[in-house]
Design a protein around this motif. Sequence first.
Motif, PDB file in Angstrom:
ATOM      1  N   LYS A  94       0.853  -1.179   0.000  1.00 48.79           N
ATOM      2  CA  LYS A  94       0.000   0.000   0.000  1.00 48.79           C
ATOM      3  C   LYS A  94       0.895   1.236   0.000  1.00 48.79           C
ATOM      4  O   LYS A  94       1.983   1.218   0.568  1.00 48.79           O
ATOM      5  N   ALA A  95       0.438   2.291  -0.665  1.00 45.22           N
ATOM      6  CA  ALA A  95       1.258   3.489  -0.813  1.00 45.22           C
ATOM      7  C   ALA A  95       0.516   4.713  -0.301  1.00 45.22           C
ATOM      8  O   ALA A  95      -0.700   4.833  -0.469  1.00 45.22           O
ATOM      9  N   LYS A  96       1.268   5.609   0.338  1.00 44.05           N
ATOM     10  CA  LYS A  96       0.690   6.891   0.715  1.00 44.05           C
ATOM     11  C   LYS A  96       0.284   7.633  -0.559  1.00 44.05           C
ATOM     12  O   LYS A  96       0.838   7.404  -1.625  1.00 44.05           O
ATOM     13  N   ARG A  97      -0.674   8.523  -0.436  1.00 43.03           N
ATOM     14  CA  ARG A  97      -1.256   9.160  -1.615  1.00 43.03           C
ATOM     15  C   ARG A  97      -0.222   9.805  -2.547  1.00 43.03           C
ATOM     16  O   ARG A  97      -0.276   9.608  -3.763  1.00 43.03           O
ATOM     17  N   PRO A  98       0.739  10.596  -2.042  1.00 37.74           N
ATOM     18  CA  PRO A  98       1.714  11.213  -2.961  1.00 37.74           C
ATOM     19  C   PRO A  98       2.516  10.177  -3.745  1.00 37.74           C
ATOM     20  O   PRO A  98       2.775  10.369  -4.939  1.00 37.74           O
ATOM     21  N   LEU A  99       2.924   9.087  -3.080  1.00 34.93           N
ATOM     22  CA  LEU A  99       3.674   8.043  -3.782  1.00 34.93           C
ATOM     23  C   LEU A  99       2.789   7.368  -4.821  1.00 34.93           C
ATOM     24  O   LEU A  99       3.240   7.073  -5.936  1.00 34.93           O
ATOM     25  N   LYS A 100       1.536   7.126  -4.483  1.00 35.87           N
ATOM     26  CA  LYS A 100       0.608   6.480  -5.414  1.00 35.87           C
ATOM     27  C   LYS A 100       0.485   7.290  -6.707  1.00 35.87           C
ATOM     28  O   LYS A 100       0.581   6.742  -7.811  1.00 35.87           O
ATOM     29  N   ILE A 101       0.312   8.609  -6.580  1.00 38.92           N
ATOM     30  CA  ILE A 101       0.176   9.457  -7.755  1.00 38.92           C
ATOM     31  C   ILE A 101       1.492   9.519  -8.532  1.00 38.92           C
ATOM     32  O   ILE A 101       1.507   9.474  -9.764  1.00 38.92           O
ATOM     33  N   ALA A 102       2.614   9.611  -7.798  1.00 40.23           N
ATOM     34  CA  ALA A 102       3.924   9.664  -8.454  1.00 40.23           C
ATOM     35  C   ALA A 102       4.184   8.397  -9.256  1.00 40.23           C
ATOM     36  O   ALA A 102       4.715   8.451 -10.376  1.00 40.23           O
ATOM     37  N   LEU A 103       3.812   7.237  -8.719  1.00 35.14           N
ATOM     38  CA  LEU A 103       4.006   5.971  -9.430  1.00 35.14           C
ATOM     39  C   LEU A 103       3.113   5.894 -10.670  1.00 35.14           C
ATOM     40  O   LEU A 103       3.524   5.373 -11.708  1.00 35.14           O
ATOM     41  N   ALA A 104       1.911   6.420 -10.564  1.00 31.87           N
ATOM     42  CA  ALA A 104       1.006   6.425 -11.717  1.00 31.87           C
ATOM     43  C   ALA A 104       1.573   7.287 -12.838  1.00 31.87           C
ATOM     44  O   ALA A 104       1.517   6.913 -14.017  1.00 31.87           O
ATOM     45  N   ILE A 105       2.153   8.435 -12.483  1.00 34.95           N
ATOM     46  CA  ILE A 105       2.730   9.322 -13.495  1.00 34.95           C
ATOM     47  C   ILE A 105       4.003   8.719 -14.080  1.00 34.95           C
ATOM     48  O   ILE A 105       4.212   8.732 -15.298  1.00 34.95           O
ATOM     49  N   ALA A 106       4.873   8.181 -13.211  1.00 34.18           N
ATOM     50  CA  ALA A 106       6.127   7.579 -13.695  1.00 34.18           C
ATOM     51  C   ALA A 106       5.842   6.417 -14.634  1.00 34.18           C
ATOM     52  O   ALA A 106       6.508   6.253 -15.663  1.00 34.18           O
ATOM     53  N   GLY A 107       4.845   5.597 -14.310  1.00 31.78           N
ATOM     54  CA  GLY A 107       4.480   4.486 -15.187  1.00 31.78           C
ATOM     55  C   GLY A 107       3.927   4.971 -16.512  1.00 31.78           C
ATOM     56  O   GLY A 107       4.200   4.393 -17.565  1.00 31.78           O
ATOM     57  N   SER A 108       3.165   6.055 -16.480  1.00 29.03           N
ATOM     58  CA  SER A 108       2.625   6.621 -17.711  1.00 29.03           C
ATOM     59  C   SER A 108       3.734   7.131 -18.620  1.00 29.03           C
ATOM     60  O   SER A 108       3.622   7.088 -19.850  1.00 29.03           O
ATOM     61  N   MET A 109       4.841   7.595 -18.023  1.00 26.81           N
ATOM     62  CA  MET A 109       5.958   8.123 -18.804  1.00 26.81           C
ATOM     63  C   MET A 109       6.760   7.032 -19.499  1.00 26.81           C
ATOM     64  O   MET A 109       7.647   7.313 -20.296  1.00 26.81           O
ATOM     65  N   ALA A 110       6.429   5.762 -19.213  1.00 26.92           N
ATOM     66  CA  ALA A 110       7.055   4.654 -19.937  1.00 26.92           C
ATOM     67  C   ALA A 110       6.443   4.494 -21.326  1.00 26.92           C
ATOM     68  O   ALA A 110       6.966   3.730 -22.145  1.00 26.92           O
ATOM     69  N   VAL A 111       5.353   5.179 -21.590  1.00 28.46           N
ATOM     70  CA  VAL A 111       4.670   5.164 -22.890  1.00 28.46           C
ATOM     71  C   VAL A 111       4.217   3.751 -23.250  1.00 28.46           C
ATOM     72  O   VAL A 111       4.435   3.260 -24.353  1.00 28.46           O
ATOM     73  N   GLU A 112       3.580   3.077 -22.304  1.00 29.22           N
ATOM     74  CA  GLU A 112       3.074   1.726 -22.534  1.00 29.22           C
ATOM     75  C   GLU A 112       1.558   1.650 -22.451  1.00 29.22           C
ATOM     76  O   GLU A 112       0.992   0.562 -22.384  1.00 29.22           O
ATOM     77  N   GLY A 113       0.905   2.783 -22.464  1.00 32.32           N
ATOM     78  CA  GLY A 113      -0.543   2.805 -22.435  1.00 32.32           C
ATOM     79  C   GLY A 113      -1.078   3.396 -21.147  1.00 32.32           C
ATOM     80  O   GLY A 113      -0.360   3.525 -20.159  1.00 32.32           O
ATOM     81  N   PRO A 114      -2.361   3.777 -21.142  1.00 32.43           N
ATOM     82  CA  PRO A 114      -2.984   4.364 -19.953  1.00 32.43           C
ATOM     83  C   PRO A 114      -3.010   3.389 -18.782  1.00 32.43           C
ATOM     84  O   PRO A 114      -3.113   2.170 -18.966  1.00 32.43           O
ATOM     85  N   LEU A 115      -2.932   3.914 -17.585  1.00 35.68           N
ATOM     86  CA  LEU A 115      -2.878   3.109 -16.365  1.00 35.68           C
ATOM     87  C   LEU A 115      -4.006   2.094 -16.269  1.00 35.68           C
ATOM     88  O   LEU A 115      -3.764   0.900 -16.045  1.00 35.68           O
TER      89      LEU A 115
END
Length: 336
Positions: A94-115
């Motif tokens: 489980k992740a605190k809210r700021p980490l959760k959002i940061a991971l969602a953005i970092a994963g999106s920057m891999a250019v592999e499709g929407p979360l």
Amino acid sequence: MTARSDVMEDATQANNGTPPLSATLGGEQKRSVEQIALLLFITVPFLALVAAVPLAWGWGVSWLDLGLMVFFYFLGCHGITIGFHRHFTHGSFKAKRPLKIALAIAGSMAVEGPLVRWVADHRKHHKFSDAEGDPHSPWRFGETLPALIKGLWWAHIGWLFDEEQTPQDKYAPDLIKDPALRTVSRQFVLWTAVSLALPPLIGGLVTMSWWGAFTAFFWGSLVRVALLHHVTWSINSICHAVGKRPFKSRDRSGNVWWLAILSCGESWHNLHHADPTSARHGVERGQLDSSARLIRWFEQFGWAYDVRWPSRSRIDSRRNTDGNGSRRGKATADAA
């Protein structure tokens, strides 16, 4: 699906308290414009990857370009492995809210499709792994050599162009209900643009030249995206066709050691399918898993909690005992 059925389905979901599919990026079918965009985002970086060797031989590659490529590669890679995969798909921690959002953005920057789409596809993959219904099994067409070659192509790239998509409301309702995650998923095009624009922006400012911006874009954007794409897709294709299988799983997932560093620990794929919610995939001594190391640091900083680290007894209970696995090393119960 017709426009009328879309409206009816959206209304039904609204009545059930679930945001409509239109609240996410992409529905259950890929439109032609998505197919074209996907083709461009696969072929253009790939051509850059092919050109990288002769261009590096002729021009050389600067430390700045190399640094940008490595930094943004592992930023996106860990965004996928820690964020999209271990956290959002499997709930390994489980992740605190700021980490959760940061991971969602970092994963999106891999250019592999929407979360939301990425998570829905992967959850469906685990439900039907290497069986009928799996979106990207290399064994889809059979077990003969020609069938496997065709299946490897399908698992690596071909499945991405399949018009029929995984129902997001069925496989990722938790993400759809989260307004912030739904927003990040819908902003995939924005984060793709940011991911591609940052390397040339930094390269241009550091060198104060357009040439510096161009080479940074070539190495830090195009080559980086192509390399990350093919490493990620190799987990779907190569790691379900070859590799050692020391753990019991109901599919053909295998451990492929030579992909471990570039995949940030994802290529220890046999253990992952034997214990999908485990926060660590490389559980034998010497099995590098940078994603698990970062999760451990997040836990120590208090950003992550309820981490599902594999205990020694849990690991041993999943070992193959029928002689069909590979060599059995001594497992480590620690996260890193």
